[in-house]
Design an enzyme around this catalytic site. Structure first.
Site, PDB file in Angstrom:
ATOM      1  N   GLU A  18       0.816  -1.210   0.000  1.00  0.00           N
ATOM      2  CA  GLU A  18       0.000   0.000   0.000  1.00  0.00           C
ATOM      3  C   GLU A  18       0.846   1.256   0.000  1.00  0.00           C
ATOM      4  OE1 GLU A  18      -3.342   2.122   2.866  1.00  0.00           O
ATOM      5  OE2 GLU A  18      -3.299  -0.050   2.735  1.00  0.00           O
ATOM      6  N   LYS A  19       2.043   1.160   0.590  1.00  0.00           N
ATOM      7  CA  LYS A  19       2.909   2.330   0.693  1.00  0.00           C
ATOM      8  C   LYS A  19       4.367   1.876   0.697  1.00  0.00           C
ATOM      9  CE  LYS A  19       1.738   2.415   5.629  1.00  0.00           C
ATOM     10  NZ  LYS A  19       0.504   1.613   5.539  1.00  0.00           N
ATOM     11  N   ASP A  46      -2.764  -2.677   3.585  1.00  0.00           N
ATOM     12  CA  ASP A  46      -2.927  -2.695   5.036  1.00  0.00           C
ATOM     13  C   ASP A  46      -3.987  -3.728   5.418  1.00  0.00           C
ATOM     14  OD1 ASP A  46      -1.027  -0.795   5.454  1.00  0.00           O
ATOM     15  OD2 ASP A  46      -2.386   0.835   5.941  1.00  0.00           O
ATOM     16  N   ASP A  85      -6.865  -4.156   6.554  1.00  0.00           N
ATOM     17  CA  ASP A  85      -8.207  -3.675   6.838  1.00  0.00           C
ATOM     18  C   ASP A  85      -8.951  -3.542   5.515  1.00  0.00           C
ATOM     19  OD1 ASP A  85      -7.262  -1.293   5.642  1.00  0.00           O
ATOM     20  OD2 ASP A  85      -6.857  -0.352   7.569  1.00  0.00           O
ATOM     21  N   TYR A 115       5.451   6.205  11.350  1.00  0.00           N
ATOM     22  CA  TYR A 115       4.304   6.546  10.508  1.00  0.00           C
ATOM     23  C   TYR A 115       3.272   7.336  11.311  1.00  0.00           C
ATOM     24  CZ  TYR A 115       0.351   5.783   7.313  1.00  0.00           C
ATOM     25  OH  TYR A 115      -0.714   5.947   6.466  1.00  0.00           O
ATOM     26  N   ARG A 140       0.082   8.603  10.442  1.00  0.00           N
ATOM     27  CA  ARG A 140      -1.369   8.491  10.247  1.00  0.00           C
ATOM     28  C   ARG A 140      -1.921   7.262  10.970  1.00  0.00           C
ATOM     29  NH1 ARG A 140      -3.086  11.661   5.539  1.00  0.00           N
ATOM     30  NH2 ARG A 140      -1.281  12.777   4.758  1.00  0.00           N
TER      31      ARG A 140
END
Length: 715
Positions: free
Chosen positions: A7-8, A103, A105, A324, A326
């Site tokens: 995702e990142k 992630d 979720d 991180y 967020r």
């Protein structure tokens, strides 16, 4: 060849760090010596198409085109990350298997799924779930991958996709319907509706109306100043059942009763009825996550939520001094304890003023912040300092960055200090036939408070009673007392007080309200779901939602110091919106229904069909409901007189032009604080033609369309 899509970038780097062989990092990917390629997104690489992408006529916000319901949903690349998407397309051509590393979720599931769907992937896909970047945890995740077709992952993806389409249908259609109604009434406004934005604005409007309609009630506090063992303390009167002179909320409002009490109790000794003293402890505050960091920064330094997020992102990405930002979780894994010493060493090197606190830290202490079960509930962990591999000092940071860094690291250092120890005591005394009570706190060991003191909260919710007493704070010292002991009564006072309204929302209080919005909801199921889901929006999106509400182009809020105050237009808009658009309970019930989609109890097609039915009804109601906005302020054109000046947005910023430009009036004026500068000598020369004014008007409409895009994560 395996192709891993994270995702990142930070997640791809964490996974590459535990894979065998040599890793070579490139601009778009990491290549392992065995040929495995690890690449990444930056959140969403594709986004939903806008109405005009389905049909060019939808560029016009005309009410006759509503509701807009896509027959076949389409997505398109996010423009600023299109090159990364193109790189992934190339990697798929030579891959034999895909590893999905979103992630753990629903949104993380959709982010990678939608990339694969858009690129037409036919390769087998397996899913890796990484919730902790610790090497042992990442290795374990690699060893326990499951097919991406697993029911859990399909459910996550369906949940997030249906949520995204729900937000599109509601936001696009209702924003256009109410904007059309406003323009029909002569207002040049864009009235945006969002599943999170609108309930958030409704909270502010409701608070402002409560403040402005508040009726002050005077009352009295009866207090006794009593002395024991040479220490004087204040005790509050406790009325008995059936006490005359009280209002329905138990406040003493009758002056005659007040005078009678004072007369009867004057000079009377006090007798101890009951005394209790218990030891207590208070652990250090948990590490910050983005919500709590934003609240603390707004409280301490007056920073907006957006500014704090930007600073935290710079500390993470640019300076690599913190983890991180967020995050929605304050907890850490116990595996992270192994990194304590280098993290603390980094703190001392960056902020020498904390070197003594670091030296006094007990590295063997395991605070409640290190909790594997709690941390595993999130894909992130608390924001803490990194090991400072680049050897930076405070000189590399500006003042705001140092302030935020110190907030983060102070909470981390405090985890390695003992709890604050104290004695909590309470006493009940009798004066005549009346009872008085007091509580006290005596600190016996400072513990972590030697690292930093928690500030007094100036934005705390006001006490409805407004008494401001020492007893309410519970921090006055109480000596040890024995039941039956007779004390000296110094005085019995009647303190005039009055009820106070709740405080205006600040960004700190609004963030807190968004996270705890279940407190404002009455529907029991919605309340429970919102509490479980940590409110409306997510810690990563709330700052952007607040910024959007504050935006001058919206005209919803006025910012006075730290206070956020709704405008008359915002109040009229909220009053006109249906309950489903302004009640956070709708979000709670919606997410409960989305849970049914994720579990397979409801098909996604059924959910979307029900949403379309709801939106169709809401659009019809919006076109019929009165929109009682304040009369628009009209600025007469000083050049041609019949025309009125309208605000436009040009390449050099906003300006005002005449409505009669098609009839030859080329008057234009600079914008000054939302108004045209029409006084002689203040308007700058502009080379403006009728066609350029028309182009500016068209551009404004296009930007208004784009502004209805919904925030990505649950916003």
């Amino acid at each position: 060849m395996d192709l891993l899509i994270a995702e990142k970038p930070s997640l791809a780097e964490a996974i590459a760090g535990v894979m065998p062989g040599r890793a070579v990092k490139h601009r778009t990917h990491i290549e392992m010596s065995d040929g495995t390629v690890l690449t990444w997104g930056f959140g969403h690489l594709v986004e939903q198409c806008m109405p005009e992408d389905y049909d060019p006529r939808y560029k016009s916000w005309l009410p006759e085109y509503l509701p807009i319901i896509p027959l076949k949903w389409k997505v398109q690349p996010v423009a600023k990350t299109a090159s990364q998407l193109s790189a992934i397309r190339g990697f798929l051509k030579t891959a034999t298997r895909v590893i999905h590393a979103g992630d753990p979720d629903s949104e993380g599931q959709l982010i990678v799924d939608e990339i694969l769907d858009y690129l037409g992937n036919k390769l087998p896909v397996v899913r890796i779930l990484v919730s902790d970047y610790n090497s042992a945890k990442v290795k374990n995740a690699l060893a326990n991958m499951l097919p991406n077709t697993h029911a859990r992952y399909r459910g996550w993806s369906a949940w997030a996709l249906c949520r995204s389409r729900l937000d599109w249908l509601l936001g696009i259609n209702l924003s256009r319907a109410y904007t059309a109604a406003a323009r029909a009434a002569g207002h040049d406004l864009v009235l945006t509706v969002g599943r999170v934005q609108s309930p958030t604005l409704a909270l502010i409007v409701a608070r402002d109306l409560a403040i402005e309609n508040f009726k002050c009630i005077p009352f009295f506090n009866i207090v006794a100043n009593v002395s024991a063992s040479g220490i004087t303390f204040t005790a509050q009167w406790r009325p008995r059942d059936g006490q005359p002179g009280l209002d329905q909320d138990g406040r003493l409002i009758d002056p005659a009763v007040v005078q009678a009490l004072q007369a009867r109790l004057a000079g009377q000794p006090a007798t101890v009825v009951d005394f209790v003293a218990k030891p207590g402890q208070r652990h250090a505050p948990l590490p910050y996550y983005i919500d709590t960091l934003q609240m603390a920064a707004n409280d301490r330094f007056g920073y907006t939520a957006k500014r704090t997020l930007d600073i935290a992102q710079a500390l993470y990405e640019t300076h690599k001094l913190t983890t991180y930002p967020r995050s929605d979780c304050p907890y850490l894994s116990t595996a992270q304890l192994a990194e304590t010493q280098p993290r603390l060493a980094a703190v001392a090197s960056v902020l020498p003023g904390l070197a003594a606190a670091v030296a006094g830290a007990d590295l063997t202490r395991v605070s409640p912040a290190f909790n594997d079960a709690k941390q595993a509930e999130s894909s992130h962990h608390g924001i803490v300092p990194t090991v400072n591999e680049r050897g930076l000092t405070a000189a590399a940071l500006d003042e705001a960055e140092r302030n935020i860094y110190e907030l983060i690291v102070s909470n981390f250092v405090a985890q390695f200090y003992p709890p604050e120890s104290f004695e909590q005591s309470s006493v009940v005394i009798a004066i005549g036939d009346e009872r008085f009570a007091a509580t006290g706190k005596r600190v016996t060991a400072q513990g972590w408070t030697t690292v930093f003191q928690e500030p007094v909260d100036p934005d705390g919710e006001a006490d409805a009673a407004g008494n401001g007493s020492a007893e309410s704070a519970g921090k006055q010292p109480l000596p040890a007392m024995t039941p039956g002991a007779v004390l000296s009564t110094k005085s019995v006072e009647a303190l005039p007080r009055k009820t106070t309204p709740p405080p205006r929302f600040t960004e700190k209080l609004l963030l807190k309200a968004m996270a705890n919005v279940h407190m404002y909801v009455t529907h029991p199921q919605a309340k429970a779901r919102l509490k479980e889901g940590q409110g409306i929006g997510t810690p990563a999106t709330r700052a952007n939602i607040i910024e959007e509400l504050k935006s001058p182009k919206r005209g919803y809020l006025v910012v006075k110091g730290k206070q956020l105050i709704s405008t008359p237009e915002a109040r009229a808009f909220i009053a006109a919106l249906p309950a489903v658009a302004t009640d956070a309970g709708f979000t709670g019930l919606t997410e409960q229904t989305l849970d049914s989609v994720a579990s397979g109890a409801m098909q996604p097609e059924v959910f979307i069909a029900k949403t379309v039915e709801l939106v169709t009804t809401l659009v019809r109601n919006a076109q019929q409901a009165p929109l009682n906005l304040p009369p628009p302020v009209r600025h007469q054109c000083p050049k041609c007189k019949p025309g009125t000046l309208r605000k436009r947005r040009g390449s050099n910023g906003p300006f005002w032009s005449c409505s009669e430009y098609e009839n030859g009036c080329t008057a234009t004026f600079d914008d000054y604080r939302g108004k045209p500068r029409t006084t002689p000598g203040t308007s700058k020369a502009r080379k403006t033609t009728a066609s350029s004014v028309k182009k500016a008007a068209t551009k404004k409409a296009a930007k208004a369309t784009a502004s209805t895009r919904q925030p990505k994560r649950g916003a």
